[in-house]
Design an enzyme around this catalytic site. Structure first.
Site, PDB file in Angstrom:
ATOM      1  CB  SER A  54      -0.914   0.000   1.225  1.00 28.80           C
ATOM      2  OG  SER A  54      -1.748  -1.138   1.233  1.00 28.80           O
ATOM      3  N   GLY A  55       0.248   2.393  -0.232  1.00 26.67           N
ATOM      4  CA  GLY A  55       0.984   3.656  -0.252  1.00 26.67           C
ATOM      5  C   GLY A  55       1.339   4.150  -1.629  1.00 26.67           C
ATOM      6  CG  HIS A  56       3.330   2.325  -4.067  1.00 23.68           C
ATOM      7  ND1 HIS A  56       4.339   3.250  -3.893  1.00 23.68           N
ATOM      8  CD2 HIS A  56       3.768   1.160  -3.513  1.00 23.68           C
ATOM      9  CE1 HIS A  56       5.353   2.668  -3.263  1.00 23.68           C
ATOM     10  NE2 HIS A  56       5.032   1.414  -3.014  1.00 23.68           N
ATOM     11  CG  HIS A 218       9.445   1.259  -2.207  1.00 23.92           C
ATOM     12  ND1 HIS A 218       9.635   0.437  -3.295  1.00 23.92           N
ATOM     13  CD2 HIS A 218       8.210   0.980  -1.724  1.00 23.92           C
ATOM     14  CE1 HIS A 218       8.574  -0.327  -3.459  1.00 23.92           C
ATOM     15  NE2 HIS A 218       7.689  -0.013  -2.533  1.00 23.92           N
TER      16      HIS A 218
END
Length: 331
Positions: A54-56, A218
């Site tokens: 997650s986070g993208h 990242h």
């Protein structure tokens, strides 16, 4: 760092809950795991399962839908989904024709999806895997298997979803998806870092006038650091690295994706697209289609990436296939 969240430990679950609530007519969450599946699965077709950390967003969570993925499995922030999550998604989308796994080429994802494939085989479900490895900055051409998967995943998911939708068998779906993979290249540039929910500091630093060409999603190191340049110079440097890598050549026909990394404005992306199209035209490379927006992000990282997919008639057919997901539509 300032975020509109509650407990950082609950970010993934609450993100999925909000996504499903906004799209409840189309998708549902599997009980007990961070996996989302289409409500309606066409029978007798290969399943397409995608996923990653997650986070993208919108990668991978929002690339599920008609002509896109059947299921998406989400891990924690910047972390691979566990094998039990992937297995649950696999069982949910298998209709007896097997399941294609499509995900970014990162060590944790490779390990966990491979473990899930072994578990699925024990339950009589055949799976095949294609890994996204489009990041030109991550490794030289002779080490393609070491490259990261970044924004070019969009093209691969679109082609793979169409191939499944067209009724191809698992071997052919894998073949077409691998053809897309082998013809996609991406290069990005970061102007400022993104931040991880719950962390006090960003994972890396850049000076106010500094950029990094080729930085990963990242914050992985890129090709070089240097001073901020005008947009046209940036685009030309990025395109040179992309073009020489495949290599692309005069007479090729391509799709273009200019992707914002999180906080980049649409104004900036359109300026970058403008130069991209000019430069490709000067090289004799024909642009079949172009997309602009945030498709693969790193929270509020500032910067953008350029992806090219070289086309042939087969890839063009599946790229044009009618499709819908919450962030993209061609009908």
């Amino acid at each position: 760092m300032k975020k509109v969240i509650n407990d950082p430990k609950n970010v993934v679950q609450e993100t999925i809950a909000g996504f499903v609530a906004a799209n409840h007519a189309h998708f549902h969450q599997l009980e007990g795991v961070t996996a989302v599946v289409k409500n309606k699965l066409d029978p007798d077709k290969v399943g397409l399962l995608i996923g990653g950390g997650s986070g993208h967003e919108p990668l991978y969570l929002e690339f599920i839908g008609e002509g896109f993925a059947d299921a998406v499995c989400q891990g924690n922030i910047f972390a691979a989904p566990s094998p039990d999550i992937v297995l649950a998604g696999t069982k949910a989308v298998d209709r007896g024709k097997g399941v294609l796994y499509l995900y970014g080429n990162y060590a944790g994802d490779n390990l966990n999806f491979d473990m899930a494939a072994e578990l699925a085989e024990m339950e009589g479900i055949r799976t095949e895997t294609v890994r996204v490895m489009d990041d030109v900055a991550a490794a030289p051409p002779e080490r393609m298997d070491d490259r990261r998967g970044v924004a070019g995943a969009f093209f691969m998911i679109k082609v793979a979803g169409a191939a499944c939708d067209a009724g191809l068998d698992l071997d052919d779906v894998k073949r077409v998806t691998m053809k897309a993979r082998d013809n996609v290249r991406t290069m990005g540039v970061a102007l400022a870092p993104g931040t991880i929910p719950g962390e006090e500091k960003a994972p890396f630093e850049l000076a106010p006038d500094e950029i990094e060409i080729g930085m990963g999603l990242h914050g992985e190191p890129g090709v070089r650091r240097g001073k901020l340049q005008p947009a046209d110079q940036l685009v030309d440097e990025m395109l040179e690295l992309i073009i020489n890598d495949l290599p692309f050549k005069s007479g090729d026909e391509v799709c273009v994706l200019v992707n914002g990394l999180g906080s980049t404005t649409r104004m900036e992306l359109f300026i970058a697209l403008r130069r991209t199209l000019q430069s490709l035209a000067n090289m004799g490379i024909k642009v079949y289609d172009s997309q602009v927006g945030s498709f693969a992000t790193c929270q509020e990282m500032a910067g953008f990436s350029i992806s090219l997919m070289r086309l042939d008639d087969e890839l063009k057919k599946y790229y044009d296939w009618p499709a819908w997901c919450p962030v993209f539509c061609t009908r």
